[in-house]
Design an enzyme around this catalytic site. Structure first.
Site, PDB file in Angstrom:
ATOM      1  N   ASP A   1     -18.503  25.332  24.649  1.00 20.00           N
ATOM      2  CA  ASP A   1     -17.553  24.225  24.612  1.00 20.00           C
ATOM      3  C   ASP A   1     -17.384  23.595  25.986  1.00 20.00           C
ATOM      4  O   ASP A   1     -17.848  24.132  27.003  1.00 20.00           O
ATOM      5  CB  ASP A   1     -16.194  24.723  24.129  1.00 20.00           C
ATOM      6  CG  ASP A   1     -16.234  25.278  22.719  1.00 20.00           C
ATOM      7  OD1 ASP A   1     -17.150  24.902  21.965  1.00 20.00           O
ATOM      8  OD2 ASP A   1     -15.344  26.087  22.375  1.00 20.00           O
TER       9      ASP A   1
ATOM     10  N   TYR B   1     -20.537  37.378  25.414  1.00 23.63           N
ATOM     11  CA  TYR B   1     -19.675  36.466  26.162  1.00 23.63           C
ATOM     12  C   TYR B   1     -18.743  37.301  27.052  1.00 23.63           C
ATOM     13  O   TYR B   1     -18.327  38.402  26.673  1.00 23.63           O
ATOM     14  CB  TYR B   1     -18.827  35.616  25.223  1.00 23.63           C
ATOM     15  CG  TYR B   1     -19.586  34.475  24.583  1.00 23.63           C
ATOM     16  CD1 TYR B   1     -19.625  33.214  25.182  1.00 23.63           C
ATOM     17  CD2 TYR B   1     -20.269  34.651  23.387  1.00 23.63           C
ATOM     18  CE1 TYR B   1     -20.315  32.165  24.602  1.00 23.63           C
ATOM     19  CE2 TYR B   1     -20.968  33.611  22.793  1.00 23.63           C
ATOM     20  CZ  TYR B   1     -20.984  32.369  23.410  1.00 23.63           C
ATOM     21  OH  TYR B   1     -21.685  31.336  22.836  1.00 23.63           O
TER      22      TYR B   1
END
EC number: 5.4.99.12
Length: 276
Positions: free
Chosen positions: A52, A110
């Site tokens: 994002d 992540y």
């Protein structure tokens, strides 16, 4: 035609995410522009995953087809001279013709970083969320354990998610503490000494906390919502076992806030045997 894979790192601060979007500055757009400048070809870049706006990557894997005869050992250096300074190609590889950076990934990791020290780190402020009060790391670890395995993660995705199924598998998740305290003079002021913290925040810890989540696939905002929920557990606003309850409820409204994007980085992408 050759299929070339790149390992790419980037600081996502100034980009509207990885994936190309009309009228927006994106990492994919900058990479495709650099490939065109180098080879004269309009390559269609495939990424191992989307990030994002404001999210970073230590290891993003991309691939593209090219008819260029440029030697593979020249691609990384040549592209870096044509890319902005916040995007770096670490290496380039020839891969099988049917290799797909997303479809053939076994899992991705992540990392979300939380700075629990009293003041932010000036030099790392783009890459970590500053939370100026200590957190209960053991409670956070207990809550995190409920998320490992295959579950419906509807609670931990944005209502804007368009995926037909929210079932995903987290294969590993852990918290690590990177202590940056004494050497940085955090407790030099006697008002903010360790005894003061222990008296006002019993059982809680200062330092740099790294949340690592490894999964076979992720949903929109999934790791950031997990981070926001665990921070509330660390603050004592939720009990660790509440994580199991809100996961089972499949209701986004019951989870914590979506943590700010700049603390998140795509950390690693793992592949097995490449297709032949």
């Amino acid at each position: 035609m050759r299929n070339i894979a790149l390992i790419v790192s980037y600081d996502g601060t100034d980009y509207s995410g990885f994936q190309s979007q009309p009228g927006e500055s994106t990492v994919q757009g900058k990479l495709e522009e650099a490939i065109f400048k180098l080879s004269g070809e309009r390559a269609r870049l495939l990424g191992s995953g989307r990030t994002d706006a404001g999210v970073h990557a230590r290891c993003q894997v991309v691939n593209f087809l090219t008819s260029s005869s440029i030697p593979i050992e020249r691609w990384a250096i040549a592209l870096n001279t044509r890319l902005p300074g916040d995007i770096v190609v670490q290496s380039a590889y020839l891969v099988p013709d049917n290799f797909h950076s997303r479809h053939h990934a076994l899992n991705k990791t992540y990392r979300y970083t939380i700075n629990c020290n009293r003041v932010p780190d000036l030099f790392r402020r783009r890459y970590e969320f500053h939370h100026p009060t200590p957190l209960d790391l053991e409670a956070m670890r207990e809550g995190l354990a409920y998320l490992v395995g295959e579950h419906d993660f509807s609670t931990f995705t944005s209502p804007l998610s368009t995926k037909p199924s929210h079932v995903r598998t987290i294969v590993r998740a852990n918290l690590e503490l990177e202590s940056r305290l004494e050497s940085d003079g955090l407790y030099a002021n006697p008002i903010y000494n360790r005894e003061w913290d222990e008296r006002h925040y019993p059982g809680k810890t200062r330092g740099i906390v790294h949340l690592y989540v490894t999964g076979t696939g992720f949903l929109y905002n999934m790791v950031r919502i997990i981070a926001g929920t665990l921070i509330q557990v660390g603050e004592g606003k939720r009990e660790p076992q509440n994580v199991a309850d809100i996961l089972a409820a499949r209701d986004r409204a019951l989870a914590g806030p979506t943590a700010v994007p700049h603390g998140l980085s795509l950390w690693e992408v793992v592949y097995g045997q490449l297709p032949t």
